[in-house]
Design an enzyme around this catalytic site. Structure first.
Site, PDB file in Angstrom:
ATOM      1  N   ASP A   1     -10.595   2.217  -3.671  1.00 58.83           N
ATOM      2  CA  ASP A   1     -11.224   1.955  -2.378  1.00 58.83           C
ATOM      3  C   ASP A   1     -12.744   2.047  -2.489  1.00 58.83           C
ATOM      4  OD1 ASP A   1      -9.028   1.366  -0.882  1.00 58.83           O
ATOM      5  OD2 ASP A   1      -8.755   3.378  -0.072  1.00 58.83           O
TER       6      ASP A   1
ATOM      7  N   ASP B   1       0.837  -1.207   0.000  1.00 57.86           N
ATOM      8  CA  ASP B   1       0.000   0.000   0.000  1.00 57.86           C
ATOM      9  C   ASP B   1       0.873   1.260   0.000  1.00 57.86           C
ATOM     10  OD1 ASP B   1      -2.345   1.481   0.113  1.00 57.86           O
ATOM     11  OD2 ASP B   1      -3.149   0.432   1.853  1.00 57.86           O
TER      12      ASP B   1
HETATM   13  C1  DGJ Z   1      -5.870   1.940   1.745  1.00 58.96           C
HETATM   14  C2  DGJ Z   1      -6.239   0.736   0.942  1.00 58.96           C
HETATM   15  O1  DGJ Z   1      -6.697   1.107  -0.317  1.00 58.96           O
HETATM   16  C3  DGJ Z   1      -7.269  -0.081   1.688  1.00 58.96           C
HETATM   17  O2  DGJ Z   1      -7.686  -1.163   0.908  1.00 58.96           O
HETATM   18  C4  DGJ Z   1      -6.670  -0.531   2.984  1.00 58.96           C
HETATM   19  O3  DGJ Z   1      -5.614  -1.415   2.745  1.00 58.96           O
HETATM   20  C5  DGJ Z   1      -6.201   0.666   3.778  1.00 58.96           C
HETATM   21  N1  DGJ Z   1      -5.344   1.515   3.009  1.00 58.96           N
HETATM   22  C6  DGJ Z   1      -5.489   0.236   5.020  1.00 58.96           C
HETATM   23  O4  DGJ Z   1      -4.927   1.284   5.699  1.00 58.96           O
END
Ligand code: DGJ
Length: 725
Positions: free
Chosen positions: A550, A480
């Site tokens: 997301d 991430d």
């Molecule tokens: C952002 C990501 O896009 C989410 O799927 C998740 O992993 C969060 N970060 C976790 O902090």
């Protein structure tokens, strides 16, 4: 050979199955661009060649004066700053005398079979030498001695040409590279529309399509990542071109940091496109004998419409960009705990996830953010990559063993480029984050960015990751990246090298990703940046799939997935069914099937009916996996053109199977809805699984499939599966 050089005409001709690209050496050793478009025979090159241009107020060139040649009018192969061409510059150096006048002229060239990689950077590759031929053209700025090699690799059967440039300081004095674009293309006229995949967090890659206007139009990032806001992709399409028809030029930069795409229409109505590292925030100090390599750019041309352009990118990336075991192998069906639990989980909760997941036919549990340090919210612990035993009472090994014993694989989350101020590592090394002396450090999501331009920082992070991955049975990593770069400078570099830090940062990221996939070749790496903030070909070189957004709302996902598909294949798009969004599980599943499918919910909260429904979905996932992952995409009705209804179709390579998805965004009274399919074999007969009806491919593609009586309420959707008889 897809590349030829004609001595009589002094021209290079690069041929693919869908395009021809021609440039040549003109008087004065200028490299002049002649043509890029649909294939033309060798016999026509001579006539194209004689077209230098000149106009009042446009400087002529002493070395080519007799030919009435001005570098400001003539289409050029790789434009430079300050020596007669006032249009966009692809390249400029600031020399030891302090000026930026740069003038590159042809010196020599070399043609060879196959294609080389780029040092420390992602690039397209060949599986076999016969897949591409390469041309390297050496040019030189006589006054400074700087040499620039223009590199072209031609993927003949894919309709694609990759380009990069290598800069060598062959002089005795240091220079600064001020601008170094990976490609420059001059096209006659400006009868084109430009594509911009724009957006923001939870709304990535929507399509903006606008006619070119005189002057400069740009798509850029200076965030230290390719970004949610724009993608390093554009297309120039002839006005009126649509999914099925028309001339389309597609351009994509294999790079995950600051990029820039500029298109200029000049006073003579000619178009120039340059694409590469964003010159803003970039300045590379090049000592004598040092070399610098630009990222690679990809160009595709087809006269068969936007849909075919996308499919060409998809084939190319699936075969020649994505690497490793998971390039072709079937990916495990996963459940991720993020939307279900956030960071509020423990050993028992995850084991319960795994138990339910197993029952529903899911194959892998991914433990997301919150398993390390003392991380209960987003305010701490990034950089402390050791297990939070107060949450995982049996440790990572104990948890993974129980998950594995249930028959599931296990995946884990990292955010390796980040550091929390509240972390052990920050307390020990406060200078390890990007920062500028005497200035406040901008903070985002309560975190700073590790200075990946520094070797000891990279070593530290990687050694912690390696420790976790070597000592535990981990099949998958979600990498991430949840903020952008600010105060970009490096405490260890001298002032003249501070303009290198953005690029050095991404090289550091690429280095760690390369080590990761080399040391752990069976690992499935999924990239993520707050969803799709780094969805670019650079990342796809390391990770075969990227978390697309997301936003898991299936209706909002439509624009995101349609936009992403303009350039990137379905197999690269992480797409999950989640609980917390409007719309039925049916529609969530139908939309998420267009990608690397999974679940993102708390199974403890599902009803018996929902569990039964998910079990059926899992069967569909297996049934349609091949046609989606290895088939070809046809966008039948796009959300950028129709606010009520969208439809897309996957067709298997042998054209024996097709899967059509229709989603009704908003209820609409459709008294007669015939959906024309694409990509079938017109001479084959196809059976509709649901009804047993049989139609010819010709009928389905011309008259269409009558879907008048299908569900058309808000958010309803359905699949239609066809197989050749
Ligand atoms: C952002 C990501 O896009 C989410 O799927 C998740 O992993 C969060 N970060 C976790 O902090």
């Amino acid at each position: 050979m897809a590349i030829s050089f004609c001595k009589e005409t002094n021209t290079f001709k690069l041929d693919t199955n869908s395009s021809t690209y021609i440039f040549g050496i003109f008087e004065g050793n200028y490299l002049v661009h002649y043509y890029y478009g649909a294939p033309i025979p060798d016999t026509d090159v001579e006539i194209l060649r004689i077209r230098p241009g000149f106009a009042s107020f446009c400087p002529d060139s002493p070395s080519a004066r007799v030919f009435n040649f001005s570098p400001d009018v003539t289409p050029l192969e790789y434009s430079t700053f300050g020596a007669g061409d006032f249009r966009l510059s692809a390249f400029a150096i600031k020399n030891a005398d302090g000026n930026k006048v740069t003038d590159l002229r042809y010196v020599s060239h070399e043609i060879y079979k196959g294609k080389k990689g780029l040092p420390g950077m992602p690039a397209l590759y060949v599986n076999d030498e016969s897949e591409a031929d390469t041309l390297e053209v050496l040019t030189e700025d006589k006054v400074t001695g700087v040499q620039v090699t223009l590199v072209y690799s031609v993927f003949e059967s894919k309709g694609a040409i990759t380009r990069s440039v290598r800069v060598k300081n062959a002089s005795k004095k240091a220079v600064f590279i001020d601008t170094v674009h990976s490609l420059c293309v001059d096209l006659p006229g400006y009868d084109y529309e430009m594509f911009d995949l724009y957006g923001r967090w939870v709304k990535e890659r929507a399509l903006e399509r606008y006619p070119l206007h005189r002057g400069i139009q740009s798509i850029k990032s200076k965030r230290g990542s390719s970004s949610h806001n724009h993608n390093p992709f554009t297309a120039l399409v002839k006005k009126g071109a649509n999914e099925e028809y028309g001339d389309c030029y597609g351009f994509n930069l294999v790079y995950s940091s600051n990029f820039s795409i500029d298109v200029e229409v000049d006073g003579f109505a000619s178009t120039r496109l340059v694409m590469g590292i964003n010159p803003e925030g970039f300045c590379w100090h090049l000592s004598p004998d040092e070399e610098f390599c630009s990222p690679e750019a990809v160009m595709i041309f087809t006269d068969k419409g936007v849909g075919e352009m996308s499919r060409m990118f998809h084939r190319l990336y699936a075969d020649n960009l994505v690497r490793g075991k998971w390039k072709k192998a079937k990916r495990p069906l996963l459940i991720n705990n993020w939307e279900g639990t956030g960071m509020d989980f423990d050993h028992d909760k995850l084991v319960s996830f795994a138990r339910h997941a197993k029952d529903m036919g899911i194959e892998m549990l991914v433990m997301d953010d919150g398993w390390f340090g003392h991380r209960d919210d987003d305010k701490s612990s990034l950089g402390d990559w050791y297990v939070a035993e107060y949450k995982l009472r049996k440790g990572l090994n104990g948890l993974i063993k129980e998950v594995n014993d249930l028959g599931l694989k296990f995946g884990i989350w990292f955010e390796p480029e980040m550091i929390s101020p509240d972390s052990d590592v920050y307390k020990a090394h406060p200078d390890w984050c990007l920062h500028t002396e005497n200035r406040d450090k901008s903070i985002a999501r309560t975190q700073y960015v590790m200075d990946y331009s520094r070797k000891e920082v990279r070593e530290y992070v990687y050694s912690m990751m390696k420790e976790i991955l070597s000592n535990n049975n981990i099949d998958y990593v979600k990498w991430d990246f949840n903020r952008n770069l600010t105060e970009v400078s490096c405490a260890e570099l001298p002032p003249e090298k501070q303009g290198e830090v953005f690029h050095r940062f991404v090289l550091g990221t690429y280095e760690i990703m390369e080590r990761l996939v080399t040391d752990f070749p069976n690992l499935l790496l999924e990239n993520c940046s707050g969803g799709g903030g780094r969805f670019d070909p650079g990342m796809l070189y390391y990770s075969p799939q990227i978390w697309t957004s997301d936003n898991t709302d299936p209706i909002e996902r439509l624009t995101i997935q349609f936009g992403t598909s303009l350039c990137y294949p379905a197999s690269t798009m992480g797409a999950h069914v989640s609980a917390s969004r409007r719309a039925s599980y049916e529609t969530k599943k139908n939309v998420a099937l267009w990608g690397s499918f999974g679940y993102e919910l708390d199974p403890d909260k599902l009803t018996e009916e929902e569990i039964a429904e998910i079990k059926e979905q899992v069967k569909e996932y297996h049934k349609y996996y091949d046609v989606i992952h290895y088939g070809e995409l046809y966008r039948l009705i796009t959300p950028f053109e129709n606010e009520f209804k969208v439809a897309w179709e996957f067709v298997s390579e042998d054209k024996n199977e097709a899967l059509v998805t229709v989603v009704q965004i908003k209820q609409a009274y459709d008294p007669f809805f015939m959906l024309r399919l694409q990509g079938l074999d017109r001479n084959k007969y196809y059976e509709i699984e649901e009804t047993g009806e049989v139609y010819s491919g010709a009928f389905l593609m011309n008259a269409g499939l009558n879907l008048t009586h299908k569900p058309n309420g808000d958010g309803q959707s359905y699949l239609i599966h066809l197989t050749a008889k």
